[in-house]
Structures are given as structure tokens and as C-alpha cells.
Write an enzyme that holds these catalytic residues in place. Structure first.
Site, PDB file in Angstrom:
ATOM      1  CB  SER A 138      89.694  31.751  50.754  1.00  0.00           C
ATOM      2  OG  SER A 138      90.867  31.263  50.125  1.00  0.00           O
ATOM      3  CG  ASP A 139      89.494  35.682  45.233  1.00  0.00           C
ATOM      4  OD1 ASP A 139      90.113  34.913  44.466  1.00  0.00           O
ATOM      5  OD2 ASP A 139      89.002  36.753  44.853  1.00  0.00           O
ATOM      6  CB  CYS A 140      93.813  32.957  44.699  1.00  0.00           C
ATOM      7  SG  CYS A 140      93.071  31.701  43.653  1.00  0.00           S
ATOM      8  N   GLY A 141      94.474  33.326  48.123  1.00  0.00           N
ATOM      9  CA  GLY A 141      95.280  34.085  49.056  1.00  0.00           C
ATOM     10  C   GLY A 141      94.502  34.997  49.978  1.00  0.00           C
ATOM     11  CB  ALA A 142      90.895  35.791  50.366  1.00  0.00           C
TER      12      ALA A 142
END
Length: 408
Positions: free
Chosen positions: A262-266
Site C-alpha cells: 500500500s501507499d503509506c497509510g493508504a
């Protein structure tokens, strides 16, 4: 004869414990599939889950009691990011983490030179390996569809065909060094404005002809070992929870079998407006079931997977699928093996900031220059010209001239 058989039996009985001392997951004579499955049987659910959510901004834990090391990622596509603090974006203040800042990927595409793209990726891969990074969070291949996107410079331009050609050698160059290229941001992450909540609707023709070709080339021709999901929504569903993007297209149509990060925190974006534990559990279930293997950056939601298993919302076998994808890549890279047997450990560690990389960056910068119009044959410049004025507010603005998301 009976005496001889007894001696043979005693010898074999004594030898069996010695043979059993090497677990299957550490046995290089076994297949990667056998080794990974054996490792999974030795992990607790909590250890499995820990491996697929972040423990810091750029790392996920391993399993120390089994000798499985941590996973370390790094920005960025233009040069290896300086070390940051464990749980903050602030630089950690190291004195040995300087790396070459290469031209932005839009510039790389402007060279129209696939060989240059390979050398670019190879050089960045060497510096990432020097810094002991396992995954490079790049390159980016989102299409430049609006000039207001603040991260256009990270991508390979507005032409899907050119991006598809240029991304392949870049990936191969990086991965020759035993560093996984994580191609981003999949998909349709074409603006920064409200990027966490933007819901993208478009025709399938536009999707397949404009926005997906570079990702497809990265998977099928470049052999990328990782893909990073985006923040935005597609047809009402967040990209990292999106079955159509992650399963139907990426895995079923393109045959991608490796890691989705995932993108960071997505994953957490799905529930940040609620902040409740129950919402985090459901976000984690939705992410894993859609096909996102590892939660990057913050690790809010996937920490709740043991709770999800205990509540019957997801099975441990489903969790195993995601850990297995992570572990397969690590075993294929030889991270559990004797370093002397692994090719990428033979890469000289003297490459960081080396002259060859500096010369490459300079040469590439020269090749990126693109003449749009040569009115009145102003070029080539007359040798009589001694000074050139650079006009505008960014002419001597160092942060603007650096222009590097990864801050090299």
C-alpha cells in the site's frame, strides 16, 4: 550379519538428528515453495501479521527467533532518501547516507534513451544495496494529465507508450542488485489535490490505452517484484481495496504473482474519518481480501488482523497468502542464505557517490534537454555570448532546484 545390521542401524539412528538439524526453510537444496511453506508453519499468527504491517516509516519486522530479517524500503525513484527518524519524516542526521540525486523521471523520459534508463536503474539499485535496502519505492509511471500535479516530476511523462518503453530497463537495472523495484502509484493517481478522497471515473478504453500500459509493461516485460497501490478511489473504491485493479487486472489479466504494497497509510485512509477499532478491522479485511499484501508506512489497520481472524472475518489461510508472497521474494533474493552464495552480495560497496554515478547523472542531465522551438536559429549560441540570464522566482531557489521528493 546381524551384528553388521545392528551397527548400521545405530549409525543411521545417530545420523538422523544431525540431518534434522537444518530446517527445511534454511535448506538451500529445497525449492523456494517448500522453504516458504515450512517457514510459515513455524510462525505464530502474530508473527505473520507483524511481517505485513510497518513497524516504522520505512521498515517491517522480521521474525528474530527464526533468523528472518526485517524488510527495509526506501524512497525514491531519483536517488536513495537520507535516513529518517523511526516514526517521523524528519531526517535522522546520519553522516554516511549521502547518495547521488539523479535527474527526475520526466527528464529521464525526455532522453528517449532506454539504455540510459537501464544505467539509471542500475546505479540507483547499487546505491540502495549499499544502504542495505530491500525495496526501492519507485519508479513512478502515473500519467501526467494535469500540470497542477505536484508530483509529475516523479513520473515518466504524459505519453503511455514512452513510459512503457522507459520503465522496463529501469526496473531490470534496479533488480540486478537484489533490490525490488516497487512501481507506483497503481493506479490513476494523477493529481495531488484531495488525492486521498478523489474518486476517478473513466471509460475502460481510456483506462487501458492511457493509464495502465506502463504498469502492464512493468509487470510483464520488466518483471517488477512489487507494485504500490494508490490513495485515490477508482469507481467508488479505494485503490488498495479495489478488487478490479488488484485482482481482476493486475493478477488475473497480467499474471502478477509478487508483492502489492500500500501507499503509506493508504489502508488506514479507509477509516481515518472514524478512528474506531472496528473500522480498522474492517479496513484490514477489505485490503487483504482485495489483494494488498503489505501495509506500508504507518501500520494502523493490519495490526488488527489477529482480531479479524478471531472474529471470523478472515481466515488465517488468507493471511498466509500475503505473508507467502512477501517471503517468496525474500527467499528468491537469497536473504536467508549464505551471503557468499548470493550474486548481489558480490556488488562492490564502493559505488555510493562514485565518479561513475556522478558522470552518469551529468550526462543524463545533458541528454534530457529538449528544444521545443528554435526561433530565428537562436541555437547554437554564438561563441560571443558570455552571460546568460535565468529569469524568475525559482532561478536561485535551491529547494525548488533540488525538486526531489526523496530529499537526496
Amino acid at each position: 550379519m546381524k551384528f553388521k545390521l545392528t551397527l548400521l542401524s545405530l549409525f543411521m539412528a545417530a545420523a538422523l538428528p544431525a540431518l534434522a538439524q537444518t530446517p527445511v526453510y534454511l535448506d538451500t537444496n529445497k525449492s523456494v515453495e517448500e522453504r516458504v511453506k515450512d517457514a510459515l508453519t513455524r510462525m505464530t499468527l502474530e508473527e505473520k501479521v507483524a511481517m505485513i504491517h510497518a513497524q516504522s516509516k520505512f521498515s517491517s519486522p522480521g521474525v528474530p527467533r527464526l533468523g528472518i530479517p526485517e524488510v527495509w524500503t526506501t524512497d525514491g525513484p531519483h536517488g536513495i532518501r537520507p535516513e529518517v527518524l523511526w516514526d517521523k519524516w524528519n531526517q535522522a542526521g546520519w553522516t554516511n547516507d549521502s547518495c547521488i540525486a539523479f535527474p527526475a523521471l520526466t527528464c529521464l523520459s525526455a532522453t528517449w534513451n532506454p539504455e540510459m534508463s537501464y544505467l539509471y536503474g542500475k546505479s540507483i539499485g547499487e546505491e540502495a544495496r549499499y544502504r542495505k535496502k530491500d525495496i526501492l519505492l519507485g519508479p513512478g509511471v502515473n500519467i501526467c494529465r494535469t500540470p497542477l500535479n505536484g508530483r509529475n516530476f516523479e513520473y515518466m511523462g504524459e505519453d503511455p507508450y514512452l513510459s512503457s518503453i522507459m520503465v522496463v530497463p529501469y526496473i531490470k537495472g534496479v533488480q540486478e542488485n537484489g533490490v525490488a523495484a516497487c512501481v507506483k502509484h497503481y493506479a490513476l493517481n494523477n493529481q495531488e489535490f484531495k488525492r486521498h478522497t478523489t474518486n476517478v471515473h473513466l471509460t475502460d478504453r481510456a483506462l487501458y490505452e492511457i493509464y495502465l500500459p506502463a504498469f502492464k509493461a512493468a509487470v510483464q516485460e520488466g518483471g517488477a517484484w512489487a507494485i504500490m497501490g494508490a490513495y485515490n478511489l477508482y469507481q467508488g473504491e479505494h485503490a488498495c481495496h479495489n478488487k478490479r485493479l488488484l485482482k481482476d487486472i493486475l493478477r488475473d489479466e497480467w499474471g502478477f504473482k509478487y508483492l502489492v504494497v500500500s501507499d503509506c497509510g493508504a489502508i488506514a485512509d479507509f477509516w481515518t474519518s472514524h478512528k474506531s477499532s472496528s473500522d480498522a478491522v474492517h479496513a484490514a479485511v477489505k485490503g487483504t481480501m482485495a489483494g494488498t499484501d503489505v501495509e506500508c508506512g504507518y501500520g494502523y489497520a493490519y495490526q488488527k488482523l489477529p482480531e479479524a481472524v478471531s472474529r471470523g472475518l478472515i481466515t488465517e489461510e488468507e493471511v498466509n497468502k500475503h505473508v507467502l508472497r512477501l517471503m517468496e521474494g525474500r527467499f528468491e533474493l537469497g536473504e536467508m542464505d549464505d551471503p557468499s552464495l548470493v550474486n548481489w552480495t558480490k556488488i562492490p560497496m564502493s559505488v555510493v557517490n562514485c565518479k561513475a554515478h556522478k558522470d552518469l547523472s551529468l550526462n543524463m542531465s545533458r541528454q534530457t534537454m529538449t528544444l521545443l522551438q528554435n526561433k530565428n536559429n537562436v541555437l547554437p549560441l554564438s561563441k560571443s555570448i558570455r552571460k546568460i540570464a535565468v529569469i524568475g522566482p525559482n532561478a536561485d531557489d535551491k529547494p525548488m532546484l533540488w525538486g526531489n521528493y526523496n530529499g537526496t
